[in-house]
Design a protein around this motif. Sequence first.
Motif, PDB file in Angstrom:
ATOM      1  N   LYS A  27      -6.647   5.795   0.010  1.00  0.00           N
ATOM      2  CA  LYS A  27      -5.713   4.978  -0.790  1.00  0.00           C
ATOM      3  C   LYS A  27      -5.925   3.519  -0.417  1.00  0.00           C
ATOM      4  O   LYS A  27      -6.018   3.186   0.766  1.00  0.00           O
ATOM      5  CB  LYS A  27      -4.274   5.369  -0.466  1.00  0.00           C
ATOM      6  CG  LYS A  27      -3.909   6.783  -0.866  1.00  0.00           C
ATOM      7  CD  LYS A  27      -2.382   6.903  -0.873  1.00  0.00           C
ATOM      8  CE  LYS A  27      -1.951   8.317  -1.150  1.00  0.00           C
ATOM      9  NZ  LYS A  27      -1.930   9.151   0.069  1.00  0.00           N
ATOM     10  N   VAL A  78      -4.290   8.830   8.892  1.00  0.00           N
ATOM     11  CA  VAL A  78      -5.656   8.988   8.371  1.00  0.00           C
ATOM     12  C   VAL A  78      -6.654   8.888   9.531  1.00  0.00           C
ATOM     13  O   VAL A  78      -7.579   9.696   9.650  1.00  0.00           O
ATOM     14  CB  VAL A  78      -5.965   7.917   7.279  1.00  0.00           C
ATOM     15  CG1 VAL A  78      -7.395   8.052   6.769  1.00  0.00           C
ATOM     16  CG2 VAL A  78      -4.967   8.026   6.134  1.00  0.00           C
ATOM     17  N   CYS A 128      -9.258   1.023   8.528  1.00  0.00           N
ATOM     18  CA  CYS A 128      -8.085   1.830   8.171  1.00  0.00           C
ATOM     19  C   CYS A 128      -6.877   1.403   8.990  1.00  0.00           C
ATOM     20  O   CYS A 128      -6.980   1.179  10.196  1.00  0.00           O
ATOM     21  CB  CYS A 128      -8.409   3.307   8.432  1.00  0.00           C
ATOM     22  SG  CYS A 128      -7.098   4.382   7.855  1.00  0.00           S
ATOM     23  N   THR A 129      -5.735   1.295   8.318  1.00  0.00           N
ATOM     24  CA  THR A 129      -4.517   0.868   9.017  1.00  0.00           C
ATOM     25  C   THR A 129      -3.503   2.002   9.121  1.00  0.00           C
ATOM     26  O   THR A 129      -2.429   1.819   9.679  1.00  0.00           O
ATOM     27  CB  THR A 129      -3.852  -0.312   8.255  1.00  0.00           C
ATOM     28  OG1 THR A 129      -3.678   0.105   6.888  1.00  0.00           O
ATOM     29  CG2 THR A 129      -4.689  -1.568   8.306  1.00  0.00           C
ATOM     30  N   ASN A 130      -3.850   3.173   8.560  1.00  0.00           N
ATOM     31  CA  ASN A 130      -2.885   4.275   8.560  1.00  0.00           C
ATOM     32  C   ASN A 130      -3.208   5.245   9.702  1.00  0.00           C
ATOM     33  O   ASN A 130      -4.226   5.950   9.656  1.00  0.00           O
ATOM     34  CB  ASN A 130      -2.953   4.994   7.195  1.00  0.00           C
ATOM     35  CG  ASN A 130      -1.932   6.099   7.084  1.00  0.00           C
ATOM     36  OD1 ASN A 130      -1.502   6.673   8.087  1.00  0.00           O
ATOM     37  ND2 ASN A 130      -1.546   6.413   5.864  1.00  0.00           N
ATOM     38  N   GLU A 147      -4.054   1.013  -0.187  1.00  0.00           N
ATOM     39  CA  GLU A 147      -3.101   0.367   0.732  1.00  0.00           C
ATOM     40  C   GLU A 147      -3.336   0.710   2.203  1.00  0.00           C
ATOM     41  O   GLU A 147      -2.773   0.073   3.091  1.00  0.00           O
ATOM     42  CB  GLU A 147      -1.649   0.683   0.326  1.00  0.00           C
ATOM     43  CG  GLU A 147      -1.261   2.156   0.333  1.00  0.00           C
ATOM     44  CD  GLU A 147      -1.524   2.861  -1.007  1.00  0.00           C
ATOM     45  OE1 GLU A 147      -2.379   2.386  -1.787  1.00  0.00           O
ATOM     46  OE2 GLU A 147      -0.872   3.891  -1.265  1.00  0.00           O
ATOM     47  N   ASP A 148      -4.187   1.709   2.467  1.00  0.00           N
ATOM     48  CA  ASP A 148      -4.441   2.104   3.869  1.00  0.00           C
ATOM     49  C   ASP A 148      -5.626   1.371   4.482  1.00  0.00           C
ATOM     50  O   ASP A 148      -5.989   1.643   5.634  1.00  0.00           O
ATOM     51  CB  ASP A 148      -4.748   3.615   3.949  1.00  0.00           C
ATOM     52  CG  ASP A 148      -3.533   4.458   3.670  1.00  0.00           C
ATOM     53  OD1 ASP A 148      -2.414   3.922   3.793  1.00  0.00           O
ATOM     54  OD2 ASP A 148      -3.697   5.638   3.319  1.00  0.00           O
ATOM     55  N   TRP A 149      -6.270   0.469   3.724  1.00  0.00           N
ATOM     56  CA  TRP A 149      -7.511  -0.146   4.212  1.00  0.00           C
ATOM     57  C   TRP A 149      -7.480  -1.661   4.024  1.00  0.00           C
ATOM     58  O   TRP A 149      -7.047  -2.147   2.985  1.00  0.00           O
ATOM     59  CB  TRP A 149      -8.724   0.434   3.447  1.00  0.00           C
ATOM     60  CG  TRP A 149      -8.860   1.917   3.653  1.00  0.00           C
ATOM     61  CD1 TRP A 149      -8.149   2.896   3.005  1.00  0.00           C
ATOM     62  CD2 TRP A 149      -9.712   2.593   4.583  1.00  0.00           C
ATOM     63  NE1 TRP A 149      -8.528   4.139   3.470  1.00  0.00           N
ATOM     64  CE2 TRP A 149      -9.492   3.985   4.437  1.00  0.00           C
ATOM     65  CE3 TRP A 149     -10.659   2.171   5.516  1.00  0.00           C
ATOM     66  CZ2 TRP A 149     -10.170   4.933   5.200  1.00  0.00           C
ATOM     67  CZ3 TRP A 149     -11.339   3.115   6.256  1.00  0.00           C
ATOM     68  CH2 TRP A 149     -11.090   4.479   6.103  1.00  0.00           C
TER      69      TRP A 149
END
Length: 496
Positions: free
Chosen positions: A385, A280, A275-277, A387-389
């Motif tokens: 989502k 989250v 995860c990059t967010n 785009e968050d991974w």
Amino acid sequence: MARQKIESDIVLIGAGIMSATLGLLLKELNPKLKIEIFERLDIAAAESSDAWNNAGTGHAAFCELNYTPELEDGTIETKKAVKISEAFEVSRQLWTYLVEKGLLQNPENFIKSVPHMSFVWGDENVDYLRKRFEALQQFHLFKTMEFSDNIEKIKEWAPLVMENRNSKDKIAATSIKLGTDVNFGTLTRNIFKYLESLEGVTMHFHHDVYDLKKRDDGRWRIKVKDITTGEKKKIYTPFVFIGAGGGSLLLLEKANIPEGEGFGGFPVSGQWLKCTNPDVIKKHSAKVYGKASVGAPPMSVPHIDTRMIDGKKALLFGPYAGFSTKFLKNGSYFDLIKSIEFSNIKPMLGAGAKNIPLTKYLIEQVIQSSDDRLKALKEYVPSAKKEDWVLENAGQRVQVIKKDKDGHGVLEFGTEVVTAHDGSLAVLLGASPGASTAAQIMIDLITKCFPEEVKTTLWQTKLKEMIPSYGQSLNENPVLCDQIRAKTNEVLKLKV
Ligand SMILES: Cc1cc2nc3c(=O)[nH]c(=O)nc-3n(C[C@H](O)[C@H](O)[C@H](O)COP(=O)(O)OP(=O)(O)OC[C@H]3O[C@@H](n4cnc5c(N)ncnc54)[C@H](O)[C@@H]3O)c2cc1C
């Protein structure tokens, strides 16, 4: 150019958690030992023991459902879970000894409290989890585990897992606060830093071990190449440990001992979604393990996993299995082919033919698209989502194939220690439960390979100093178990 010759009491091949733990135990038991360690990479713990290459779960059988299979009569098998849980307590005691003695500093850099949860959905699985919980409640080691099928309670334990979850399926979870996240990479590197500071211990990085042979005088001759200079060296030793991770099988074959005949290996690579967010990542603080798909090897049990790496919280989901012919992440594509010998070809083919569900599972995993991976993630994080991974490579594992008594191949999902009959060589194959149980594995190995020394008062006293529960079962001794847990929690700064 004359080849350098080195004499040593002990040779350790590979600088992962296994060699680190064995070297440490032996040096504490006999400070006079001369130990030579050879590692082909330029740092320790850069293969399976590195934090990003494994799940960092302090495997104590709290959340891993594959350690408690349901038997045909509907009861739950608990033997393996109790054994693994006891073994993890041994690791905790060894690390506590090291911190108390000042040999390792800042335990928070390698171990943190992270609740361990199991999470399932569907009537059958909920039923299984309840039965598993009830079965484990009979054992003191699992007494603080909680079970719930209440949505609000599970939301409290794992809000991210429950966010946007609107399935009509029944759900259930267990949670235990005693769970931990372990950075085995940092731990391993710190142990080697301490070992290197001791007289008689030499680490040789960028040194590849390419051959070993038992000589007539009973010692092993080990051939090593310095990868930087090309120089070749010969090392003579009465005891060698092959702790080369995925590279161990190839070296066992070179050692050519009867006990090593018939072993084969099948590489399984791993991938995570990371995860990059940060928003989250913040929402989740647990290691949540689910049920594996049909045919999946136990090391592929899906989990949504809070990690603490270099002081930062991270979130991973996986592992997804993949296929590569390499036995090490930094290995060669020829590893698999090089490992095939006359003695293991039958077991290897047999194991493949008998494990069609595994083969099917691996093929399905390899051909997965990013949407398939997101779908699997959404079973655990419905609000995820894309785009968050991001997809990252995990470590490489070699699934051990063992010859049974009829010469047929069987897949061995645990950790397998093979020792020469005279105790002069030991090798560790396999992965699970791996690093978490390194201390117990190495104590067993020492007992087998150094039987006379282990019996001495000196070694017995030292073993009890390092592992206060040595020789006793914590599961059968609740008072001792509570005392030791209180002590290890305090010294390792675990907030339970
Ligand atoms: C995806 C994944 C997830 C995992 N999750 C967990 C987990 O959550 N908890 C847990 O407890 N365990 C977990 N494991 C298992 C754990 O990582 C391993 O059991 C453990 O790291 C093995 O340590 P090792 O010292 O045997 O091997 P490694 O750490 O792989 O070390 C072997 C070393 O030997 C070196 N080497 C190889 N060949 C040679 C040679 N010929 N000459 C010199 N050096 C050589 C390699 O470069 C390497 O540094 C996981 C493993 C994987 C792959």
